[in-house]
Motif scaffolding. Structure first.
Motif, PDB file in Angstrom:
ATOM      1  N   ASP A 288      -5.593  -6.086   2.251  1.00  0.00           N
ATOM      2  CA  ASP A 288      -6.848  -5.343   2.334  1.00  0.00           C
ATOM      3  C   ASP A 288      -6.638  -3.855   2.083  1.00  0.00           C
ATOM      4  O   ASP A 288      -7.462  -3.182   1.449  1.00  0.00           O
ATOM      5  CB  ASP A 288      -7.532  -5.584   3.673  1.00  0.00           C
ATOM      6  CG  ASP A 288      -6.621  -5.277   4.860  1.00  0.00           C
ATOM      7  OD1 ASP A 288      -5.452  -4.888   4.639  1.00  0.00           O
ATOM      8  OD2 ASP A 288      -7.076  -5.417   6.011  1.00  0.00           O
ATOM      9  N   GLU A 289      -5.495  -3.309   2.561  1.00  0.00           N
ATOM     10  CA  GLU A 289      -5.201  -1.899   2.312  1.00  0.00           C
ATOM     11  C   GLU A 289      -4.905  -1.655   0.830  1.00  0.00           C
ATOM     12  O   GLU A 289      -5.326  -0.646   0.259  1.00  0.00           O
ATOM     13  CB  GLU A 289      -4.015  -1.453   3.165  1.00  0.00           C
ATOM     14  CG  GLU A 289      -3.688   0.021   3.025  1.00  0.00           C
ATOM     15  CD  GLU A 289      -2.484   0.464   3.841  1.00  0.00           C
ATOM     16  OE1 GLU A 289      -2.032   1.613   3.649  1.00  0.00           O
ATOM     17  OE2 GLU A 289      -1.986  -0.360   4.646  1.00  0.00           O
TER      18      GLU A 289
ATOM     19  N   ASP B 154      -6.091  -3.432  -1.673  1.00  0.00           N
ATOM     20  CA  ASP B 154      -7.381  -3.512  -2.371  1.00  0.00           C
ATOM     21  C   ASP B 154      -8.141  -2.193  -2.258  1.00  0.00           C
ATOM     22  O   ASP B 154      -8.709  -1.698  -3.241  1.00  0.00           O
ATOM     23  CB  ASP B 154      -8.231  -4.643  -1.787  1.00  0.00           C
ATOM     24  CG  ASP B 154      -7.671  -6.015  -2.112  1.00  0.00           C
ATOM     25  OD1 ASP B 154      -6.861  -6.099  -3.058  1.00  0.00           O
ATOM     26  OD2 ASP B 154      -8.041  -6.987  -1.439  1.00  0.00           O
ATOM     27  N   ALA B 155      -8.160  -1.651  -1.047  1.00  0.00           N
ATOM     28  CA  ALA B 155      -8.904  -0.405  -0.817  1.00  0.00           C
ATOM     29  C   ALA B 155      -8.325   0.733  -1.648  1.00  0.00           C
ATOM     30  O   ALA B 155      -9.067   1.531  -2.237  1.00  0.00           O
ATOM     31  CB  ALA B 155      -8.874  -0.058   0.672  1.00  0.00           C
ATOM     32  N   ARG B 156      -7.003   0.818  -1.709  1.00  0.00           N
ATOM     33  CA  ARG B 156      -6.368   1.905  -2.489  1.00  0.00           C
ATOM     34  C   ARG B 156      -6.675   1.770  -3.974  1.00  0.00           C
ATOM     35  O   ARG B 156      -6.993   2.763  -4.643  1.00  0.00           O
ATOM     36  CB  ARG B 156      -4.856   1.884  -2.268  1.00  0.00           C
ATOM     37  CG  ARG B 156      -4.414   2.350  -0.900  1.00  0.00           C
ATOM     38  CD  ARG B 156      -2.912   2.579  -0.902  1.00  0.00           C
ATOM     39  NE  ARG B 156      -2.416   2.908   0.418  1.00  0.00           N
ATOM     40  CZ  ARG B 156      -1.154   3.281   0.663  1.00  0.00           C
ATOM     41  NH1 ARG B 156      -0.283   3.343  -0.346  1.00  0.00           N
ATOM     42  NH2 ARG B 156      -0.759   3.569   1.877  1.00  0.00           N
TER      43      ARG B 156
ATOM     44  N   LEU C  73      -9.206   0.143  -5.454  1.00  0.00           N
ATOM     45  CA  LEU C  73     -10.619   0.377  -5.731  1.00  0.00           C
ATOM     46  C   LEU C  73     -10.981   1.854  -5.606  1.00  0.00           C
ATOM     47  O   LEU C  73     -11.789   2.376  -6.384  1.00  0.00           O
ATOM     48  CB  LEU C  73     -11.479  -0.460  -4.783  1.00  0.00           C
ATOM     49  CG  LEU C  73     -11.398  -1.978  -5.013  1.00  0.00           C
ATOM     50  CD1 LEU C  73     -12.183  -2.724  -3.943  1.00  0.00           C
ATOM     51  CD2 LEU C  73     -11.913  -2.341  -6.396  1.00  0.00           C
ATOM     52  N   ALA C  74     -10.352   2.543  -4.635  1.00  0.00           N
ATOM     53  CA  ALA C  74     -10.603   3.979  -4.495  1.00  0.00           C
ATOM     54  C   ALA C  74     -10.095   4.726  -5.719  1.00  0.00           C
ATOM     55  O   ALA C  74     -10.747   5.664  -6.212  1.00  0.00           O
ATOM     56  CB  ALA C  74      -9.928   4.504  -3.234  1.00  0.00           C
TER      57      ALA C  74
END
Length: 458
Positions: free
Chosen positions: A370-371, A373-375, A377-378
């Motif tokens: 999840d981390e 993915d967040a990085r 996408l950011a």
């Protein structure tokens, strides 16, 4: 003046490297005599004609597609291809574009040449393969080595009374033999393949491929991996599965076939009736039989076997066959360049550090999915969506779309013709089966034809 592209090829690194230069010299004489203009020259050294997946041939096909030539010239048809299907496809592609195919041996190539000489060349290729295979089977039956040397062995050079080298002789490499015994003892003592691998790398023991040029993107030398030890038990690959270490030489446990779509070789396990019996070679034994039996007993105890498909649904997600993740194959370690892959249920880590040990890579950092993915996408939102980046993307997208559309339209007649030919071949095969011909004769060909037909329809 007609623009001419010359193509030359020889098959293996055992042939004369000057063969290409000879072909080019003879072809250029004919090109000058015909009054053509040589504009391009393509060569393939030590490349088989069984497939079109060769660097020089791919470049030639690209030049043909770009309309850069009027004539394709070679020394003979078998220089272009020995596959009956491939030479016919090449001929049809050139004829569709109005490009002449000619050779020094056959002259202007016609459909009659494609039918007759293409068949002869394909049959010669098949006959050569059969003769080579029979010779290797005979060499194995004589107790000699029919292939390459496994880790722990090397070629032994001897000559007969006529001064000719005796093929297939091997001898033990003492230093490597010591490593083989160490691996068997460690595994029998309860160490896992990963633990053994990490110890070997930590002690600086050269791996089986350490003497070859490194293909690593960062130039790192080859290292031991768990798969080097475990391999595939059914195919007899991997150090722990090689019966030659106890003086039994196997042969023909697997066979290789080329995928016509990619040109890559794939291994297939041979049925029992197509395997050769093991030949006793006690002089090449490295591992004591008692130690071999202990290793086989542990492997049998740890083996899970193949589970029926119905049992898979009861397993948790991470214990089943994992689906491809969005970033699968796109993550690499910044320290060693190895793949960043699943390292637990929800985390990703460096596979080089996990499997090869700290001497290869000391990056033990992992990251949650999840981390990650967040990085990503950011980063896409902040970097990839800037106006200038989006504008550049749209331009490239439009250009690529136009190119693919034009390519599809121009290639459609060829694909339709190939599809019709495949339907004809499948129809003939079905008719032969209905008349009583053994269906197993067509199994391999019909699988290839069916898969190709699906691709053409798509």
């Amino acid at each position: 003046m007609k623009r001419c592209a010359i193509y030359a090829r020889y098959s293996t690194d055992k042939q004369d490297v000057q063969s290409i230069e000879t072909q080019l010299m003879m072809c250029r004489r004919e090109v000058i005599r015909e009054g053509w203009q040589e504009v391009l020259c393509f060569t393939d050294a030590a490349e088989s004609a069984a497939t079109m997946h060769r660097p020089g041939m791919k470049a030639l096909l690209a030049a043909v597609a770009a309309g850069s030539v009027d004539i394709v010239y070679a020394d003979a048809m078998d220089r272009l291809s020995r596959s009956q299907a491939d030479i016919a496809t090449l001929f049809d592609s050139l004829r569709f574009r109005g490009i002449l195919l000619a050779t020094r041996k056959e002259g202007i190539v016609t459909p009659l040449h494609i039918g007759m000489i293409g068949t002869i060349n394909a049959e010669q290729l098949s006959a050569t393969s059969d003769k080579t295979r029979d010779a290797l089977v005979r060499r194995h039956a004589m107790g000699k080595n029919p292939g390459g040397s496994a880790y722990g062995y090397e070629k032994r050079i001897e000559h007969d009374g006529n001064g000719e080298r005796i093929r297939g002789l091997q001898q033990i490499v003492p230093n490597e033999a010591t490593v083989v015994v160490r691996i068997f003892e460690d595994y029998a003592a309860g160490l896992s393949p990963i633990a053994i691998t990490r110890r070997l790398n930590a002690d600086g023991v050269p791996s089986p491929r350490s003497g070859k040029a490194s293909r690593h993107p960062l130039g790192k030398a080859a290292a031991w991996t768990p798969n080097t030890l475990t391999g595939n038990a059914a195919r007899g690959t991997g150090i722990l599965n090689n019966p030659l270490y106890v003086g039994r030489r196997p042969y023909a446990k697997q066979t290789y076939r080329k995928n016509p779509e990619t040109g890559k070789r794939h291994a297939f396990v041979n049925p029992e009736d197509k395997r050769s019996d093991d030949v006793e070679s006690p002089a090449l034994g490295i591992v004591p039989l008692e130690l071999w039996d202990r290793v086989k007993s542990r492997q049998a105890m740890l083996s899970r076997g193949r589970k029926p498909r119905t049992d898979l649904t009861s397993l948790p997600f991470f214990a089943q066959q994992r689906p491809r993740y969005l970033l699968t194959g796109k993550m690499t370690c910044g320290s060693c360049g190895a793949s960043y892959a699943k390292s637990g249920k929800t985390r990703f880590g460096c596979q080089g550090a996990a499997k090869k040990g700290p001497t290869w890579c000391d990056n033990r950092l992992t990251i949650r999915q999840d981390e990650l993915d967040a990085r990503v996408l950011a980063g896409l939102a902040s970097e990839m969506l800037r106006d200038n980046v989006v504008a550049a993307f749209l331009l490239e997208y439009e250009a690529e779309t136009l190119r693919l559309t034009a390519e599809t339209v121009s290639a459609r007649p060829e694909r339709e013709a190939e599809l019709a030919n495949l339907d004809h071949q499948l129809g003939r095969a079905k008719a032969a089966i209905l008349k009583g011909v053994d269906a197993t004769v067509f199994v391999d060909e019909m699988k290839i034809w069916t898969e190709r037909r699906k691709a053409l329809l798509a």
